[in-house]
Design an enzyme around this catalytic site. Sequence first.
Site, PDB file in Angstrom:
ATOM      1  N   SER A  85      21.300 -21.310  -5.597  1.00 44.87           N
ATOM      2  CA  SER A  85      19.994 -21.642  -5.500  1.00 44.87           C
ATOM      3  C   SER A  85      19.437 -22.489  -6.727  1.00 44.87           C
ATOM      4  CB  SER A  85      19.356 -20.314  -5.751  1.00 44.87           C
ATOM      5  OG  SER A  85      17.784 -20.342  -5.772  1.00 44.87           O
TER       6      SER A  85
ATOM      7  N   TYR B  74      17.090 -11.638  -7.895  1.00 50.36           N
ATOM      8  CA  TYR B  74      17.504 -12.711  -7.153  1.00 50.36           C
ATOM      9  C   TYR B  74      18.121 -13.649  -8.166  1.00 50.36           C
ATOM     10  CZ  TYR B  74      17.732 -16.435  -3.804  1.00 50.36           C
ATOM     11  OH  TYR B  74      18.080 -17.804  -2.965  1.00 50.36           O
TER      12      TYR B  74
HETATM   13  P1  NAP Z   1      17.797 -16.215   5.982  1.00 47.16           P
HETATM   14  O1  NAP Z   1      17.020 -16.961   7.208  1.00 47.16           O
HETATM   15  O2  NAP Z   1      17.014 -14.898   5.674  1.00 47.16           O
HETATM   16  O3  NAP Z   1      19.333 -15.893   6.101  1.00 47.16           O
HETATM   17  C1  NAP Z   1      20.004 -15.087   5.645  1.00 47.16           C
HETATM   18  C2  NAP Z   1      21.036 -14.590   6.096  1.00 47.16           C
HETATM   19  O4  NAP Z   1      21.771 -13.486   5.361  1.00 47.16           O
HETATM   20  C3  NAP Z   1      20.973 -13.997   7.430  1.00 47.16           C
HETATM   21  O5  NAP Z   1      22.027 -14.465   8.351  1.00 47.16           O
HETATM   22  C4  NAP Z   1      21.083 -12.598   7.230  1.00 47.16           C
HETATM   23  O6  NAP Z   1      21.421 -11.595   8.302  1.00 47.16           O
HETATM   24  C5  NAP Z   1      22.084 -12.422   6.212  1.00 47.16           C
HETATM   25  N1  NAP Z   1      22.235 -11.337   5.647  1.00 47.16           N
HETATM   26  C6  NAP Z   1      21.330 -10.455   4.691  1.00 47.16           C
HETATM   27  N2  NAP Z   1      21.476  -9.443   4.425  1.00 47.16           N
HETATM   28  C7  NAP Z   1      22.744  -9.154   5.076  1.00 47.16           C
HETATM   29  C8  NAP Z   1      23.727  -8.203   4.789  1.00 47.16           C
HETATM   30  N3  NAP Z   1      23.568  -6.927   4.261  1.00 47.16           N
HETATM   31  N4  NAP Z   1      24.971  -8.233   5.598  1.00 47.16           N
HETATM   32  C9  NAP Z   1      25.119  -9.570   6.357  1.00 47.16           C
HETATM   33  N5  NAP Z   1      24.219 -10.272   6.616  1.00 47.16           N
HETATM   34  C10 NAP Z   1      23.094 -10.356   5.820  1.00 47.16           C
HETATM   35  O7  NAP Z   1      17.506 -17.116   4.557  1.00 47.16           O
HETATM   36  P2  NAP Z   1      18.203 -18.436   4.474  1.00 47.16           P
HETATM   37  O8  NAP Z   1      17.424 -19.290   3.444  1.00 47.16           O
HETATM   38  O9  NAP Z   1      19.290 -19.187   5.360  1.00 47.16           O
HETATM   39  O10 NAP Z   1      19.516 -17.719   3.346  1.00 47.16           O
HETATM   40  C11 NAP Z   1      20.761 -18.249   3.153  1.00 47.16           C
HETATM   41  C12 NAP Z   1      21.347 -18.223   1.822  1.00 47.16           C
HETATM   42  O11 NAP Z   1      20.812 -19.330   1.162  1.00 47.16           O
HETATM   43  C13 NAP Z   1      20.896 -17.125   0.931  1.00 47.16           C
HETATM   44  O12 NAP Z   1      21.953 -16.855   0.251  1.00 47.16           O
HETATM   45  C14 NAP Z   1      19.672 -17.563  -0.048  1.00 47.16           C
HETATM   46  O13 NAP Z   1      19.700 -16.846  -0.951  1.00 47.16           O
HETATM   47  C15 NAP Z   1      20.182 -18.877  -0.094  1.00 47.16           C
HETATM   48  N6  NAP Z   1      19.028 -19.728  -0.438  1.00 47.16           N
HETATM   49  C16 NAP Z   1      18.067 -20.217   0.388  1.00 47.16           C
HETATM   50  C17 NAP Z   1      17.114 -21.002  -0.053  1.00 47.16           C
HETATM   51  C18 NAP Z   1      15.755 -21.177   0.680  1.00 47.16           C
HETATM   52  O14 NAP Z   1      15.059 -22.197   0.559  1.00 47.16           O
HETATM   53  N7  NAP Z   1      15.852 -20.903   1.876  1.00 47.16           N
HETATM   54  C19 NAP Z   1      17.115 -21.558  -1.286  1.00 47.16           C
HETATM   55  C20 NAP Z   1      18.065 -21.265  -1.986  1.00 47.16           C
HETATM   56  C21 NAP Z   1      19.170 -20.520  -1.683  1.00 47.16           C
HETATM   57  P3  NAP Z   1      20.033 -11.135   9.001  1.00 47.16           P
HETATM   58  O15 NAP Z   1      19.247 -12.131  10.218  1.00 47.16           O
HETATM   59  O16 NAP Z   1      20.630  -9.931   9.990  1.00 47.16           O
HETATM   60  O17 NAP Z   1      18.927 -10.668   8.106  1.00 47.16           O
END
Ligand code: NAP
Length: 251
Positions: free
Chosen positions: A143, A156
């Site tokens: 991140s 986080y």
């Molecule tokens: P998202 O759309 O909320 O996706 C998160 C994913 O993680 C979903 O598939 C979710 O499943 C899964 N997840 C959460 N808790 C879980 C658990 N206990 N067991 C299994 N799966 C679980 O968010 P995203 O932005 O794509 O995030 C993906 C990664 O990128 C994360 O590590 C996040 O911290 C990182 N990230 C995101 C951003 C951003 O700007 N979006 C920036 C930096 C880093 P469910 O659908 O079932 O909840």
Amino acid sequence: MSSPFDLSGKVAVVTGANTGIGQGIALALAAAGADIAAVGRSAATETVEKARAMGRKAEIVSADLSSIEPVQRVVDEAVEKLGRLDILVNNAGIIRRNDSIDFTEEDWDAVVDTNLKSVFFLCQAAARHMIPNGGGKIINIASMLTFQGGIRVPSYTASKSGIGGLTKLLANEWASKGICVNAIAPGYIATNNTAQLQADETRNRQIMERIPAGRWGSPDDMGGAAVFLASSASDYVQGHILAVDGGWLAR
Ligand code: NAP
């Protein structure tokens, strides 16, 4: 001569592959030739269907990664269903927002357990399979808060800063064993994870003004970096945290 980015015959395990960045990465790896084990607590039906439409094998592996209980089964089930394991993408993650002065132990543990503890033990389980089979590629999702402090997201920031250190440590231990361990640090990407920020007019404007590219990123924007770090094109890249952020960190 085949492309160094070709993933034909490789199997990738992607956690949190049903939506957002995980789905974007899983489909990019599939487009580059990889078969996909889509791991998560919500069934990644759409991701699997799209990967199969590209001619790949793709299977759902159900697992709640809020604890390490399913970790070994995830690796075993992926290998059983798809025959091997070459690439692990640790993408599943959550965020909890509150002032640090009021932050609860529950919000600390939930985030650190999912974003850091389960990631380490998945790396370990995958590496125990990869090392005797000649190596592999591990990509952790970091991140901007691997580099910066952020605000109102203490667990986080701790978890994603931890991912930076863990990625380097594992690269140090496993590079000589044929495993490349690297990370992608997404900038501000439009997903469920950032829905609250996107909906906040003031924060949204402030964020957009600070991104040199002038827009939020999309899950598809992560695909090229993931294919690079999953492929032989990156065989000499180790312990690197690749920012895909529209220039955010350069500002
Ligand atoms: P998202 O759309 O909320 O996706 C998160 C994913 O993680 C979903 O598939 C979710 O499943 C899964 N997840 C959460 N808790 C879980 C658990 N206990 N067991 C299994 N799966 C679980 O968010 P995203 O932005 O794509 O995030 C993906 C990664 O990128 C994360 O590590 C996040 O911290 C990182 N990230 C995101 C951003 C951003 O700007 N979006 C920036 C930096 C880093 P469910 O659908 O079932 O909840």
